[in-house]
Design a protein around this motif. Structure first.
Motif, mmCIF file in Angstrom:
data_model
loop_
_atom_site.group_PDB
_atom_site.id
_atom_site.type_symbol
_atom_site.label_atom_id
_atom_site.label_comp_id
_atom_site.label_asym_id
_atom_site.label_seq_id
_atom_site.Cartn_x
_atom_site.Cartn_y
_atom_site.Cartn_z
ATOM 1 N N ARG A 57 13.611 -2.510 -19.115
ATOM 2 C CA ARG A 57 13.984 -3.094 -17.871
ATOM 3 C C ARG A 57 13.325 -2.507 -16.732
ATOM 4 N NH1 ARG A 57 18.704 -3.618 -14.466
ATOM 5 N NH2 ARG A 57 19.706 -2.353 -15.876
ATOM 6 N N VAL A 58 13.391 -1.248 -16.564
ATOM 7 C CA VAL A 58 12.743 -0.629 -15.403
ATOM 8 C C VAL A 58 11.250 -0.723 -15.386
ATOM 9 C CG1 VAL A 58 12.357 1.517 -14.402
ATOM 10 C CG2 VAL A 58 14.719 0.946 -15.330
ATOM 11 N N MET A 59 10.444 -0.617 -16.703
ATOM 12 C CA MET A 59 9.003 -0.556 -16.567
ATOM 13 C C MET A 59 8.592 -1.810 -16.281
ATOM 14 S SD MET A 59 7.779 2.107 -16.798
ATOM 15 C CE MET A 59 8.380 3.670 -16.601
ATOM 16 N N GLU A 60 9.420 -3.025 -17.001
ATOM 17 C CA GLU A 60 8.783 -4.476 -16.451
ATOM 18 C C GLU A 60 8.674 -4.645 -15.142
ATOM 19 O OE1 GLU A 60 11.646 -6.960 -18.372
ATOM 20 O OE2 GLU A 60 10.812 -6.832 -20.444
ATOM 21 N N VAL A 61 9.711 -4.029 -14.400
ATOM 22 C CA VAL A 61 9.691 -4.554 -13.058
ATOM 23 C C VAL A 61 8.600 -3.461 -12.327
ATOM 24 C CG1 VAL A 61 10.901 -3.734 -10.627
ATOM 25 C CG2 VAL A 61 12.231 -4.728 -12.832
ATOM 26 N N PHE A 62 8.529 -2.124 -12.655
ATOM 27 C CA PHE A 62 7.346 -1.123 -12.112
ATOM 28 C C PHE A 62 6.063 -1.946 -12.529
ATOM 29 C CE2 PHE A 62 10.386 2.735 -11.586
ATOM 30 C CZ PHE A 62 10.434 2.054 -10.618
ATOM 31 N N LEU A 63 5.687 -2.353 -13.625
ATOM 32 C CA LEU A 63 4.456 -3.149 -13.989
ATOM 33 C C LEU A 63 4.249 -4.169 -13.144
ATOM 34 C CD1 LEU A 63 2.037 -2.540 -15.830
ATOM 35 C CD2 LEU A 63 3.421 -3.947 -17.722
ATOM 36 N N THR A 64 5.221 -5.054 -12.833
ATOM 37 C CA THR A 64 4.982 -5.973 -11.922
ATOM 38 C C THR A 64 4.576 -5.727 -10.743
ATOM 39 O OG1 THR A 64 6.537 -7.391 -13.165
ATOM 40 C CG2 THR A 64 5.911 -8.217 -11.157
ATOM 41 N N GLN A 65 4.911 -4.628 -10.086
ATOM 42 C CA GLN A 65 4.784 -4.109 -8.973
ATOM 43 C C GLN A 65 3.548 -3.544 -8.817
ATOM 44 O OE1 GLN A 65 8.061 -1.655 -8.032
ATOM 45 N NE2 GLN A 65 9.377 -3.289 -7.069
ATOM 46 N N LEU A 66 3.138 -2.706 -9.709
ATOM 47 C CA LEU A 66 1.835 -1.958 -10.047
ATOM 48 C C LEU A 66 0.672 -3.002 -9.977
ATOM 49 C CD1 LEU A 66 0.063 0.739 -10.360
ATOM 50 C CD2 LEU A 66 0.768 0.390 -12.678
ATOM 51 N N ARG A 67 0.778 -4.199 -10.892
ATOM 52 C CA ARG A 67 -0.272 -5.139 -10.418
ATOM 53 C C ARG A 67 -0.493 -5.736 -9.325
ATOM 54 N NH1 ARG A 67 -1.207 -8.265 -15.341
ATOM 55 N NH2 ARG A 67 -0.980 -10.107 -14.100
ATOM 56 N N LEU A 68 0.699 -5.986 -8.379
ATOM 57 C CA LEU A 68 0.481 -6.507 -7.134
ATOM 58 C C LEU A 68 -0.140 -5.397 -6.202
ATOM 59 C CD1 LEU A 68 3.948 -8.105 -6.633
ATOM 60 C CD2 LEU A 68 1.813 -9.447 -7.058
ATOM 61 N N ARG A 74 0.593 -1.179 -0.100
ATOM 62 C CA ARG A 74 -0.025 0.077 0.020
ATOM 63 C C ARG A 74 0.840 1.132 -0.032
ATOM 64 N NH1 ARG A 74 -4.951 -1.584 3.995
ATOM 65 N NH2 ARG A 74 -5.667 -3.545 2.969
ATOM 66 N N TRP A 75 2.102 1.275 -0.542
ATOM 67 C CA TRP A 75 2.879 2.327 -0.695
ATOM 68 C C TRP A 75 3.385 2.543 -2.212
ATOM 69 C CZ3 TRP A 75 7.873 3.404 -1.787
ATOM 70 C CH2 TRP A 75 8.336 4.678 -1.445
ATOM 71 N N GLY A 76 4.202 1.411 -2.565
ATOM 72 C CA GLY A 76 4.722 1.553 -3.917
ATOM 73 C C GLY A 76 6.206 0.666 -4.015
ATOM 74 N N GLY A 77 6.998 0.865 -4.708
ATOM 75 C CA GLY A 77 7.992 0.099 -4.999
ATOM 76 C C GLY A 77 9.412 0.875 -5.200
ATOM 77 N N ILE A 78 10.418 0.167 -5.067
ATOM 78 C CA ILE A 78 11.602 0.797 -5.133
ATOM 79 C C ILE A 78 12.636 -0.077 -6.142
ATOM 80 C CG2 ILE A 78 13.956 1.757 -4.172
ATOM 81 C CD1 ILE A 78 12.339 2.715 -1.823
ATOM 82 N N MET A 79 13.337 0.386 -6.956
ATOM 83 C CA MET A 79 14.341 -0.442 -7.869
ATOM 84 C C MET A 79 15.790 0.051 -8.002
ATOM 85 S SD MET A 79 14.310 -1.563 -11.826
ATOM 86 C CE MET A 79 15.635 -2.353 -12.452
ATOM 87 N N VAL A 80 16.643 -0.810 -7.595
ATOM 88 C CA VAL A 80 18.119 0.022 -7.387
ATOM 89 C C VAL A 80 18.560 -0.501 -9.020
ATOM 90 C CG1 VAL A 80 20.349 -0.373 -6.459
ATOM 91 C CG2 VAL A 80 18.330 -0.463 -5.040
ATOM 92 N N TYR A 81 19.192 0.672 -9.617
ATOM 93 C CA TYR A 81 19.691 0.603 -10.828
ATOM 94 C C TYR A 81 21.260 0.768 -10.907
ATOM 95 C CZ TYR A 81 20.008 1.050 -16.015
ATOM 96 O OH TYR A 81 20.211 0.985 -17.472
ATOM 97 N N ASN A 82 21.897 -0.076 -11.098
ATOM 98 C CA ASN A 82 23.376 -0.061 -10.895
ATOM 99 C C ASN A 82 24.165 0.378 -12.217
ATOM 100 O OD1 ASN A 82 23.951 -1.145 -8.368
ATOM 101 N ND2 ASN A 82 23.278 -3.103 -8.723
ATOM 102 N N VAL A 83 24.949 0.985 -12.205
ATOM 103 C CA VAL A 83 25.643 1.832 -13.421
ATOM 104 C C VAL A 83 26.532 0.731 -13.961
ATOM 105 C CG1 VAL A 83 27.000 3.685 -14.513
ATOM 106 C CG2 VAL A 83 24.942 4.221 -12.886
ATOM 107 N N ASP A 84 26.707 0.365 -15.283
ATOM 108 C CA ASP A 84 27.857 -0.233 -15.814
ATOM 109 C C ASP A 84 28.888 0.344 -16.147
ATOM 110 O OD1 ASP A 84 28.989 -2.534 -16.620
ATOM 111 O OD2 ASP A 84 27.648 -3.007 -18.264
#
Length: 563
Positions: A392-403, A363-373
């Protein structure tokens, strides 16, 4: 002959009449006028209908159409196909809450157009062709029974659930079995398909969580019910890019294009559920609330599962979106760690790295850590220009949004095949599953809100009930009754819309500013106000009346003197 009355007697008689007249005016005119002008206005409310809603008896009807393709039934079996059938199962949660799961099944044979669609070589093509023939209403299911000789389903797959409200079931021929046995075997598959594509007992129980004790939930069901946001007319989605080290990183993210391509089709599919707004921001020098731990073995930094709850609070103070929003805010944060803490990885409770390098908070949101190569192991020239991989970022956020919206993964047997939702991110039957749970949740919330409001107004009798509050209460009651009737009839979309109207009206009535109890004086304070007003006037009148009564009694006892 009686003697004439003296002047003193006349004055005494006049005083008595004046006292009696004042007392009569005060009692006949003054008290009713004061009572009427100071009474609390309370519009009538449907208390009896609200008390009936306190005992919730839901009936959830799923219309299912079973279509037999060529080669599945013999000529004799085709003659004995029933037109319709009904299956029911009652679930009693407590003395005040229960629901009936009802399947209304209709049987028929395929048309020539449907046979042509089923003759296509791919499952996706057949599903799309059948969708053009019949889109199906919200909450309804269409199950096509195809022969075992059909090449549509891959080997090892007996049931295919497409992107729409449709499933294909491979059925072995039963030429020697009576029709009753065939349909009994088929119904077992229909029940599993209906639970996968509509609702389960666990999902309905979770939607009724505010009416039943927590002990009714399993650990997973309780976690799922607390992860998703509560039903709301609207949601605000905020994407935030956190750059704690701008001197080292020059970040470039094409959030607008990525949102239009990945998120907006998903939100467009959800337009019957709620209204969504999307915005984005970049926050500089925004750091996490904990210091990552360095691992020498991998030359990397880690955040374990026990530190994750402490990450959100320092960052949340910088977001600033929830304070200005009327609707729940879903926060999605992309964190690019500073060079001194790179690479940064998230570990689960078992100590293993999370493949997505992301986590979500219920009931808050999600956080993704993006490492620089970094291209070179040596210290690069700063600032490093970074083009973020938004796919890659939107695939993670869309999965979290569905949950976070309550769209959970469906557990099916191994011989089931589920079609991917594609670019929309949501299948039609997943939308129906969400509508089922949200409609039940809205009805449960409305019944609880109206019952609490009726009890409050009944206990505190000096609260004003204005016409606006009464109108909202009546509208909420009528809307929830419509929602219950539509669910019973199997019309899911209209039932959900009626439940949305009911919850909006009930919350408007419950949170109306005129119902704040601090606006009204308690009874003891009312006495403190009225006693100084009425006592100076009432004491002389009462004393005069007592004196008149005493003189009247004494005059009755004295003998009458005659000359």
């Amino acid at each position: 002959m009686a003697a004439p009355m003296s002047v003193a007697a006349v004055e005494a008689s006049r005083g008595k009449r004046a006292a009696v007249s004042i007392a009569l005016v005060a009692a006949v005119l003054g008290l009713p006028l004061w009572w009427k002008t100071t009474e609390t206005y309370r519009a009538s409310l449907p208390y009896s209908e609200i008390s009936q809603l306190d005992t919730l008896r839901l009936q959830l009807t799923v219309p299912i159409e079973v279509i037999f393709a060529k080669g599945t039934l013999t000529v004799e079996q085709q003659r004995t196909i029933p037109v319709s059938d009904t299956k029911e199962k009652v679930s009693v949660l407590n003395t005040q809450t229960s629901f009936v799961r009802r399947y209304e099944i209709k049987y028929r044979r395929t048309s020539s157009e449907e046979d042509g669609a089923l003759g296509l070589h791919t499952l996706q093509g057949a599903d799309a062709a059948l969708q053009q023939l019949n889109k199906g209403a919200h909450g309804s299911l269409a199950v096509y029974v195809i022969p075992e000789t059909s090449a549509l389903l891959p080997q090892g797959v007996s049931v295919y659930i497409g992107k729409h409200r449709r499933a294909l079931v491979q059925c072995s021929p039963y030429p020697s079995l009576p029709t009753e046995d065939i349909f009994r075997t088929l119904y077992e598959k229909l029940e599993r398909i209906a639970q996968a594509m509509s609702f389960t007992e666990e999902a309905v129980t979770a939607a009724l969580s505010n009416r039943i004790p927590i002990g009714r939930f399993s650990k997973d069901d309780f976690a799922n019910s607390r992860r998703a946001f509560k039903s709301s007319p609207g949601y605000e989605i905020t994407f935030s890019l956190l750059n704690p080290d701008p001197k080292s990183h020059d970040l470039n993210w094409n959030i607008h294009s990525a949102s239009d391509h990945y998120i907006q089709p998903f939100l467009d599919k959800l337009h019957p559920v709620a209204n969504f707004s999307v915005d984005s921001q970049i926050l500089y020098y925004a750091v996490l609330g904990v210091t990552p731990r360095f691992e020498r073995a991998t030359s990397s930094y880690t955040l374990n599962a026990y530190n994750l709850p402490h990450v959100i609070n320092p960052v949340e103070a910088r977001l600033g979106s929830s304070a200005a929003s009327l609707y729940p805010v879903l926060n999605f944060l992309l964190y690019v760690p500073e060079y001194s803490h790179s690479p940064l990885h998230i570990q689960d409770k078992d100590g293993s790295r999370v493949s997505s390098n992301a986590f979500h908070s219920p009931r808050w949101g999600g956080i993704m850590v993006y490492n620089v190569d970094y291209e070179s192991p040596e210290e690069p020239s700063f600032p490093v220009k970074v083009d973020i991989d938004m796919v890659r970022v939107m695939e993670v956020f869309l999965t979290q949004l569905r949950l976070l919206l309550g769209i959970t993964k469906v557990l099916v047997p191994d011989d089931y095949m589920l079609e991917t939702p594609g670019n929309e991110g949501l299948t039609d039957w997943e939308l129906d599953r969400l509508l089922w749970s949200r409609a039940v949740e809205n009805i449960a919330t409305v019944t609880t809100t109206l019952t609490s409001l009726a009890q409050l107004l009944d206990q505190i009798g000096n609260i004003v009930i204005n016409d606006n509050v009464a109108s909202e209460v009546y509208h909420a009651v009528s809307s929830v009754q419509v929602a219950l009737a539509e669910l019973e009839a199997g019309r899911l979309e209209s039932a959900f819309q009626a439940s949305k109207q009911a919850i909006t009206s009930s919350e408007k009535a419950f949170f109306d500013p005129s119902l704040i109890h601090l606006l009204y004086f308690p009874d003891d304070q009312k006495f403190a106000i009225y006693i100084p007003l009425f006592l100076p006037m009432a004491v002389p009148i009462l004393l005069s009346l007592l004196k008149i009564a005493k003189e009247y009694k004494s005059s009755k006892k004295e003998p009458i003197k005659t000359e």
